[in-house]
Design a protein around this motif. Structure first.
Motif, PDB file in Angstrom:
ATOM      1  N   PRO A  44       0.800  -1.237   0.000  1.00 14.66           N
ATOM      2  CA  PRO A  44       0.000   0.000   0.000  1.00 14.66           C
ATOM      3  C   PRO A  44       0.831   1.285   0.000  1.00 14.66           C
ATOM      4  O   PRO A  44       1.865   1.375   0.674  1.00 14.66           O
ATOM      5  CB  PRO A  44      -0.812  -0.110   1.299  1.00 14.66           C
ATOM      6  CG  PRO A  44      -0.793  -1.550   1.667  1.00 14.66           C
ATOM      7  CD  PRO A  44       0.514  -2.079   1.175  1.00 14.66           C
ATOM      8  N   THR A  45       0.341   2.254  -0.736  1.00 15.26           N
ATOM      9  CA  THR A  45       0.885   3.611  -0.735  1.00 15.26           C
ATOM     10  C   THR A  45      -0.211   4.548  -0.248  1.00 15.26           C
ATOM     11  O   THR A  45      -1.383   4.373  -0.580  1.00 15.26           O
ATOM     12  CB  THR A  45       1.327   4.031  -2.152  1.00 15.26           C
ATOM     13  OG1 THR A  45       2.375   3.173  -2.588  1.00 15.26           O
ATOM     14  CG2 THR A  45       1.819   5.481  -2.167  1.00 15.26           C
ATOM     15  N   ARG A  94      -4.291   3.587  -4.971  1.00 19.28           N
ATOM     16  CA  ARG A  94      -3.804   2.455  -5.764  1.00 19.28           C
ATOM     17  C   ARG A  94      -2.720   2.913  -6.740  1.00 19.28           C
ATOM     18  O   ARG A  94      -2.734   4.041  -7.234  1.00 19.28           O
ATOM     19  CB  ARG A  94      -4.951   1.812  -6.538  1.00 19.28           C
ATOM     20  CG  ARG A  94      -6.136   1.368  -5.683  1.00 19.28           C
ATOM     21  CD  ARG A  94      -5.770   0.250  -4.737  1.00 19.28           C
ATOM     22  NE  ARG A  94      -6.899  -0.179  -3.934  1.00 19.28           N
ATOM     23  CZ  ARG A  94      -7.473  -1.372  -4.040  1.00 19.28           C
ATOM     24  NH1 ARG A  94      -7.014  -2.266  -4.897  1.00 19.28           N
ATOM     25  NH2 ARG A  94      -8.508  -1.675  -3.267  1.00 19.28           N
ATOM     26  N   SER A  95      -1.827   2.010  -7.036  1.00 19.34           N
ATOM     27  CA  SER A  95      -0.719   2.349  -7.936  1.00 19.34           C
ATOM     28  C   SER A  95      -1.202   2.688  -9.337  1.00 19.34           C
ATOM     29  O   SER A  95      -0.604   3.520 -10.022  1.00 19.34           O
ATOM     30  CB  SER A  95       0.280   1.193  -7.984  1.00 19.34           C
ATOM     31  OG  SER A  95       0.900   1.028  -6.719  1.00 19.34           O
ATOM     32  N   TYR A  96      -2.296   2.057  -9.771  1.00 21.64           N
ATOM     33  CA  TYR A  96      -2.798   2.388 -11.115  1.00 21.64           C
ATOM     34  C   TYR A  96      -3.323   3.827 -11.150  1.00 21.64           C
ATOM     35  O   TYR A  96      -3.266   4.495 -12.195  1.00 21.64           O
ATOM     36  CB  TYR A  96      -3.864   1.387 -11.563  1.00 21.64           C
ATOM     37  CG  TYR A  96      -5.224   1.539 -10.925  1.00 21.64           C
ATOM     38  CD1 TYR A  96      -6.161   2.453 -11.422  1.00 21.64           C
ATOM     39  CD2 TYR A  96      -5.580   0.773  -9.824  1.00 21.64           C
ATOM     40  CE1 TYR A  96      -7.405   2.597 -10.838  1.00 21.64           C
ATOM     41  CE2 TYR A  96      -6.823   0.908  -9.230  1.00 21.64           C
ATOM     42  CZ  TYR A  96      -7.732   1.817  -9.733  1.00 21.64           C
ATOM     43  OH  TYR A  96      -8.957   1.966  -9.144  1.00 21.64           O
ATOM     44  N   GLU A  97      -3.830   4.322  -9.994  1.00 20.59           N
ATOM     45  CA  GLU A  97      -4.275   5.712  -9.933  1.00 20.59           C
ATOM     46  C   GLU A  97      -3.078   6.664 -10.017  1.00 20.59           C
ATOM     47  O   GLU A  97      -3.148   7.712 -10.673  1.00 20.59           O
ATOM     48  CB  GLU A  97      -5.033   5.962  -8.629  1.00 20.59           C
ATOM     49  CG  GLU A  97      -6.317   5.167  -8.469  1.00 20.59           C
ATOM     50  CD  GLU A  97      -6.939   5.410  -7.114  1.00 20.59           C
ATOM     51  OE1 GLU A  97      -7.691   6.395  -6.983  1.00 20.59           O
ATOM     52  OE2 GLU A  97      -6.669   4.619  -6.188  1.00 20.59           O
ATOM     53  N   ILE A  98      -1.996   6.301  -9.325  1.00 19.62           N
ATOM     54  CA  ILE A  98      -0.778   7.117  -9.372  1.00 19.62           C
ATOM     55  C   ILE A  98      -0.248   7.166 -10.801  1.00 19.62           C
ATOM     56  O   ILE A  98       0.131   8.229 -11.306  1.00 19.62           O
ATOM     57  CB  ILE A  98       0.299   6.547  -8.417  1.00 19.62           C
ATOM     58  CG1 ILE A  98      -0.193   6.589  -6.972  1.00 19.62           C
ATOM     59  CG2 ILE A  98       1.607   7.321  -8.570  1.00 19.62           C
ATOM     60  CD1 ILE A  98       0.722   5.881  -5.985  1.00 19.62           C
ATOM     61  N   ALA A 124       5.864  14.525  -2.873  1.00 18.09           N
ATOM     62  CA  ALA A 124       5.910  14.735  -1.425  1.00 18.09           C
ATOM     63  C   ALA A 124       4.618  14.356  -0.719  1.00 18.09           C
ATOM     64  O   ALA A 124       4.597  14.222   0.507  1.00 18.09           O
ATOM     65  CB  ALA A 124       6.249  16.200  -1.125  1.00 18.09           C
ATOM     66  N   ASN A 125       3.537  14.180  -1.467  1.00 20.44           N
ATOM     67  CA  ASN A 125       2.263  13.824  -0.839  1.00 20.44           C
ATOM     68  C   ASN A 125       2.014  12.313  -0.806  1.00 20.44           C
ATOM     69  O   ASN A 125       0.961  11.865  -0.356  1.00 20.44           O
ATOM     70  CB  ASN A 125       1.100  14.511  -1.550  1.00 20.44           C
ATOM     71  CG  ASN A 125       0.995  14.117  -3.018  1.00 20.44           C
ATOM     72  OD1 ASN A 125       1.976  13.676  -3.642  1.00 20.44           O
ATOM     73  ND2 ASN A 125      -0.179  14.302  -3.584  1.00 20.44           N
ATOM     74  N   LEU A 126       2.983  11.535  -1.270  1.00 28.72           N
ATOM     75  CA  LEU A 126       2.881  10.078  -1.258  1.00 28.72           C
ATOM     76  C   LEU A 126       3.831   9.488  -0.231  1.00 28.72           C
ATOM     77  O   LEU A 126       4.951   9.982  -0.060  1.00 28.72           O
ATOM     78  CB  LEU A 126       3.198   9.490  -2.636  1.00 28.72           C
ATOM     79  CG  LEU A 126       2.317   9.922  -3.806  1.00 28.72           C
ATOM     80  CD1 LEU A 126       2.766   9.229  -5.076  1.00 28.72           C
ATOM     81  CD2 LEU A 126       0.841   9.634  -3.521  1.00 28.72           C
ATOM     82  N   GLU A 133       0.099  -1.620   5.944  1.00 25.22           N
ATOM     83  CA  GLU A 133       0.862  -2.662   5.253  1.00 25.22           C
ATOM     84  C   GLU A 133       0.862  -3.971   6.038  1.00 25.22           C
ATOM     85  O   GLU A 133       0.733  -5.053   5.458  1.00 25.22           O
ATOM     86  CB  GLU A 133       2.301  -2.193   5.026  1.00 25.22           C
ATOM     87  CG  GLU A 133       3.159  -3.195   4.277  1.00 25.22           C
ATOM     88  CD  GLU A 133       4.543  -2.660   3.968  1.00 25.22           C
ATOM     89  OE1 GLU A 133       5.516  -3.403   4.182  1.00 25.22           O
ATOM     90  OE2 GLU A 133       4.654  -1.496   3.518  1.00 25.22           O
ATOM     91  N   LYS A 134       0.989  -3.887   7.340  1.00 27.02           N
ATOM     92  CA  LYS A 134       0.984  -5.112   8.153  1.00 27.02           C
ATOM     93  C   LYS A 134      -0.368  -5.822   8.030  1.00 27.02           C
ATOM     94  O   LYS A 134      -0.426  -7.052   7.881  1.00 27.02           O
ATOM     95  CB  LYS A 134       1.293  -4.782   9.610  1.00 27.02           C
ATOM     96  CG  LYS A 134       1.497  -6.018  10.469  1.00 27.02           C
ATOM     97  CD  LYS A 134       2.053  -5.667  11.834  1.00 27.02           C
ATOM     98  CE  LYS A 134       2.341  -6.932  12.643  1.00 27.02           C
ATOM     99  NZ  LYS A 134       2.950  -6.624  13.962  1.00 27.02           N
TER     100      LYS A 134
END
Length: 245
Positions: A44-45, A94-98, A124-126, A133-134
């Motif tokens: 997760p990001t 989600r990474s696809y959104e990024i 800087a906002n990510l 994540e855990k």
């Protein structure tokens, strides 16, 4: 859970002998090409949506730029930890959104290194989300659903050596004991995790924000069925999957 001591490198030879380094960061460089399916699971990001990203100078070139960065940092970062945003302020993105925001491809190369290399900077906002994540990793463990003994392994070659001795290490135990193993070893995910029957293999590359997994079609379908898990299907072991430099 028990340590296999001294570390029995023959136990991991099926991985080291089954991979051939191409220098191209292909899936087969990390996972033997013996499985039905190969996937990349992105961890997760988080995004801080209130961060004034449009006003934040990425590469300050003047005193005013530096002052602006400092002012924004004082308003939004954790005091005394410049550049770090409290996880409580973050929403998962989600990474696809990024990839869509920054107009970069979303394929098997996608990860934080690919984003940084594509942009030349880190937004800087990510930020990573350790607590989420855990929970996320425990969700993956539940989806794998394996209750028998598994092996956990790390060594100097993979950057997962014991910090005091630089020696390799090898534990056996339940998959649910993963975080206990991390506490005892390198505070990072093991380089390799696999069951005695070698039905699947989880690979974590040093300092990366994803897992590479080789598995059966049925295990792939179990993981894919959970919409919370962001994965990329790797169609060919020769696909490029990492961006280490």
């Amino acid at each position: 859970m028990k340590i296999i001591s001294p570390s029995t490198n023959s136990l991991v030879s099926w991985i080291t002998n089954g991979t051939s380094w191409s220098g191209l960061f292909q899936c087969r460089d990390f996972i033997p090409p013996i499985f039905e399916r190969y996937i990349k699971i992105l961890l997760p990001t988080g995004i801080y949506r209130d961060f004034p990203i449009d006003r934040y100078p990425v590469n300050p070139t003047s005193v005013e730029d530096i002052k602006t960065r400092m002012q924004i940092g004082e308003e939004h970062f954790i005091p005394g930890e410049f550049g770090i945003i409290s996880e409580s302020r973050l929403d998962r993105i989600r990474s696809y959104e990024i990839a869509k925001v920054y107009d970069i491809p979303f394929d098997s190369k996608m990860d934080s290194n690919f984003l940084f290399n594509s942009l030349g900077f880190w937004p800087a906002n990510l930020q990573s989300m350790p607590n989420l994540e855990k929970q996320y990793v425990n969700r993956i463990i539940s989806l794998i659903g394996y209750s028998e003994e598994v092996f956990f392994y790390g060594d100097a070659k993979t950057g997962k050596y014991l910090p005091d001795s630089h020696e390799s290490w090898h534990y056996s135990g339940k998959l649910t004991e993963l975080f206990q193993v991390m506490d005892l070893t390198v505070s990072d995910y093991p380089a390799y995790i696999w069951p005695q029957g070698k039905e699947w293999l989880i690979v974590h590359i040093e300092d990366q924000d994803y897992f590479l997994i080789g598995c059966s079609d049925s295990m792939f379908k179990r993981i894919e069925s959970d919409s919370e898990i962001e994965l990329i299907n790797i169609n060919d072991p020769q696909e490029k999957v990492a961006n280490l430099f």
